[in-house]
Scaffold this motif. Structure first.
Motif, PDB file in Angstrom:
ATOM      1  N   ARG A 371     -21.906 -29.602  -7.818  1.00  0.00           N
ATOM      2  CA  ARG A 371     -21.627 -30.896  -8.401  1.00  0.00           C
ATOM      3  C   ARG A 371     -22.805 -31.972  -8.114  1.00  0.00           C
ATOM      4  O   ARG A 371     -23.022 -32.898  -8.840  1.00  0.00           O
ATOM      5  N   ARG A 372     -23.361 -31.707  -6.997  1.00  0.00           N
ATOM      6  CA  ARG A 372     -24.632 -32.617  -6.647  1.00  0.00           C
ATOM      7  C   ARG A 372     -25.761 -32.363  -7.891  1.00  0.00           C
ATOM      8  O   ARG A 372     -26.402 -33.328  -8.084  1.00  0.00           O
ATOM      9  N   ALA A 374     -25.133 -31.117 -10.820  1.00  0.00           N
ATOM     10  CA  ALA A 374     -24.679 -31.647 -11.903  1.00  0.00           C
ATOM     11  C   ALA A 374     -24.783 -33.247 -12.249  1.00  0.00           C
ATOM     12  O   ALA A 374     -25.097 -33.775 -13.100  1.00  0.00           O
ATOM     13  N   ARG A 375     -24.388 -33.727 -11.147  1.00  0.00           N
ATOM     14  CA  ARG A 375     -24.607 -35.385 -11.187  1.00  0.00           C
ATOM     15  C   ARG A 375     -25.622 -35.771 -11.173  1.00  0.00           C
ATOM     16  O   ARG A 375     -26.041 -36.802 -11.905  1.00  0.00           O
ATOM     17  N   ARG A 376     -26.720 -35.355 -10.766  1.00  0.00           N
ATOM     18  CA  ARG A 376     -28.317 -35.774 -10.813  1.00  0.00           C
ATOM     19  C   ARG A 376     -28.572 -35.311 -12.033  1.00  0.00           C
ATOM     20  O   ARG A 376     -29.614 -36.114 -12.531  1.00  0.00           O
ATOM     21  N   ALA A 378     -27.029 -34.903 -14.860  1.00  0.00           N
ATOM     22  CA  ALA A 378     -26.806 -35.753 -15.858  1.00  0.00           C
ATOM     23  C   ALA A 378     -27.506 -37.180 -15.871  1.00  0.00           C
ATOM     24  O   ALA A 378     -27.419 -37.641 -17.121  1.00  0.00           O
ATOM     25  N   ALA A 379     -27.906 -37.779 -14.918  1.00  0.00           N
ATOM     26  CA  ALA A 379     -28.587 -38.946 -14.771  1.00  0.00           C
ATOM     27  C   ALA A 379     -30.014 -38.783 -15.009  1.00  0.00           C
ATOM     28  O   ALA A 379     -30.860 -39.698 -14.781  1.00  0.00           O
ATOM     29  N   ARG A 395     -31.889 -30.875  -4.672  1.00  0.00           N
ATOM     30  CA  ARG A 395     -30.353 -30.287  -4.806  1.00  0.00           C
ATOM     31  C   ARG A 395     -30.118 -28.793  -5.291  1.00  0.00           C
ATOM     32  O   ARG A 395     -29.313 -28.097  -5.033  1.00  0.00           O
ATOM     33  N   VAL A 489     -27.142 -27.303 -16.635  1.00  0.00           N
ATOM     34  CA  VAL A 489     -25.885 -28.412 -16.371  1.00  0.00           C
ATOM     35  C   VAL A 489     -24.986 -28.204 -17.479  1.00  0.00           C
ATOM     36  O   VAL A 489     -24.944 -29.277 -18.320  1.00  0.00           O
ATOM     37  N   ARG A 494     -20.762 -24.262 -14.932  1.00  0.00           N
ATOM     38  CA  ARG A 494     -19.681 -24.698 -14.225  1.00  0.00           C
ATOM     39  C   ARG A 494     -18.446 -23.695 -13.974  1.00  0.00           C
ATOM     40  O   ARG A 494     -18.149 -23.413 -13.011  1.00  0.00           O
TER      41      ARG A 494
END
Length: 504
Positions: A371-372, A374-376, A378-379, A395, A489, A494
């Motif tokens: 999740r860490r 994927a979150r970064r 995506a940004a 990460r 990602v 996932r």
């Protein structure tokens, strides 16, 4: 110098067949062969063979066996998995009884074959064997030599005799005669095929250590890796000892950060600071090692300046490495380091009821690390500042460590697919990080060398071009990293994370 195929090899049964017993067994063997061939015993000579491998047994893993043979003339003997033997003169500068880098070997086919396997690791002596070797010729009815046999009576100093080894080699055009002799020997009592290289009989593969299950057992394995690599790091045998030590430290720190709550209360917090100290202690030398290992490639990219203009920089880097290495050695020999490893082992060996299974713990931590990432990811886009890519790299490293830390509980196929894609992304992010670090370091080195009158104008101009090229390399790696993170990602990966344990 040349390449040959290994002939038929046999052992006279019994580990104690050296000395008089070996002589009697050999006589019985040649008596049997003498019914079909004339046997002409040749001269004897003594050999000392030092079998070599890297610390992590890269040659054994690749199916290679290497010896430095001191007999009538020193030679290198390399046996391959396909049954070939490559020989070349060994030179006189290195006797194999102490660690030696690949460049300690003379140029030739052996060194060429070893280079992609050994890399930067040193070759270390595994075992020394002293042997008496006799050449025996087998003649047909026309008194022509059709088979050459080698009778090898070897002893490990302090370890006793090895089985007598007999190697058959056919003379060109008489392969059928060698096969006939091999059939005769195969039918004799006490004679067995020699399935293993001599070094395998003396120094078998290391068994994997048995460790307690769960997180404590995984951390004990990492502690073993740290302690195992300390002597080679202090001795500066090769740069991989420090690298492997740092990998074990980083994995330990990641485990404490991501799964430390599965340990007894307060244990992770108690040791996290000490492992950070150890990581910081090892960083300067490793950074310099990385720069020096890639120095020739960097210098070769210069177009406006001459690569030779950078030699003062190389000398400066080596000088700085010597200073930092003294600091590193002091730290690894300090009571602080000894106290850390001793107390950490005692804490991990203390009987503590497991809060959860390794599979449950690993699944939860892998999902969190994913999740860490994927979150970064995506940004992250082409306009992201360097700090965003650096954080993404950290990460990704955490996810990789979690996957490797709990590798024993994952579905192997899913695990391999994830790590393969993750490694490609990490390589791009690592290139981005390295280019920026090296660029900034070169700027700092230029200022220090200028202030210390250690560099003239040609060197400083070459360093300026190097800074520009490293900046270009960083921008290229940044673009590739943005593209790679988008490919990693994905919904498919996932689902792979979700299925790591379920698929077992």
């Amino acid at each position: 110098m040349g390449t040959d195929k290994v002939g038929h090899e046999f052992l006279l049964a019994g580990a104690g067949q050296g000395g008089a017993a070996g002589e009697r067994a050999a006589r019985r063997l040649w008596t049997a062969v003498g019914a079909k061939f004339a046997v002409a015993a040749g001269t004897r000579h003594r050999e000392t063979r030092v079998w070599l491998d890297t610390f992590d047994r890269r040659l054994r893993c690749a199916g290679l066996r290497l010896a430095r043979v001191a007999g009538t003339t020193p030679e290198l003997l390399l046996t391959g998995p396909e049954g070939t033997v490559v020989r070349q003169p060994a030179g006189v500068t290195w006797d194999g009884r102490r660690p030696g880098r690949l460049d300690a070997l003379p140029s030739g086919p052996v060194r060429d074959r070893l280079a992609p396997v050994v890399g930067v690791r040193a070759l270390l002596p595994v075992v020394k064997v002293v042997a008496t070797v006799q050449e025996v010729r087998l003649l047909n009815t026309d008194e022509k030599t059709v088979v050459r046999a080698r009778v090898d009576r070897a002893t490990v100093p302090g370890g006793g005799p090895l089985p007598v080894r007999i190697t058959l080699g056919a003379v060109r055009g008489y392969q059928d005669q060698a096969e006939r002799v091999a059939r005769i020997l195969t039918g004799l009592p006490g004679v067995t095929a020699a399935p293993a290289a001599e070094v395998d009989l003396v120094a078998p593969a290391r068994p994997a250590p048995e460790l307690p299950a769960g997180l404590a057992g995984l951390l004990l394995g990492l502690l073993d890796a740290i302690e195992t690599n300390v002597p080679g790091t202090i001795g500066d045998i090769d740069t991989e000892f420090l690298h492997e030590l740092r990998v074990a430290v980083r994995r330990t720190r990641s485990a404490l950060k991501l799964a430390g709550d599965a340990l007894p209360a307060g244990l992770a917090d108690r040791f996290a600071g000490e492992f950070k100290w150890l990581g910081d202690l090892t960083t300067p030398v490793r950074d310099l090692d990385t720069f020096l290992l890639g120095f020739d490639a960097l210098a070769g990219e210069l177009t406006e300046a001459d690569p030779g203009d950078l030699e003062p920089l190389r000398a400066y880097l080596r000088q700085q490495r010597a200073v930092q290495r003294r600091r590193l050695v002091r730290g690894l020999r300090s009571p602080r380091f000894t106290g850390l490893t001793t107390a950490w082992r005692e804490a991990l060996l203390a009987p503590v009821p497991a809060k959860t299974t390794a599979a449950e713990l690993g699944a939860g931590r892998a999902a969190l690390a994913w999740r860490r990432v994927a979150r970064r990811g995506a940004a992250t886009d082409a306009t992201s500042p360097p700090e965003v890519l650096h954080d993404l790299r950290k990460r990704c490293k955490e996810l990789r460590y979690v996957l490797e830390l709990f590798a024993g509980v994952w579905d192997p196929q899913v695990y391999r697919a994830l790590v393969k894609e993750l490694k490609v992304l990490q390589d791009c992010l690592g290139d981005f990080q390295d280019a920026e670090v090296h660029r900034d370091k070169v700027r700092g080195y230029a200022a220090a060398m200028l202030a210390g009158h250690l560099a003239g104008a040609p060197t400083l101009l070459a360093m300026g071009e190097l800074v520009a090229r490293l900046g270009g390399r960083q921008r290229q790696a940044g673009g590739e990293s943005v593209a790679r993170v988008g490919r990693f990602v994905t919904e498919q990966n996932r689902r792979r994370i979700d299925g790591l344990v379920r698929a077992r």
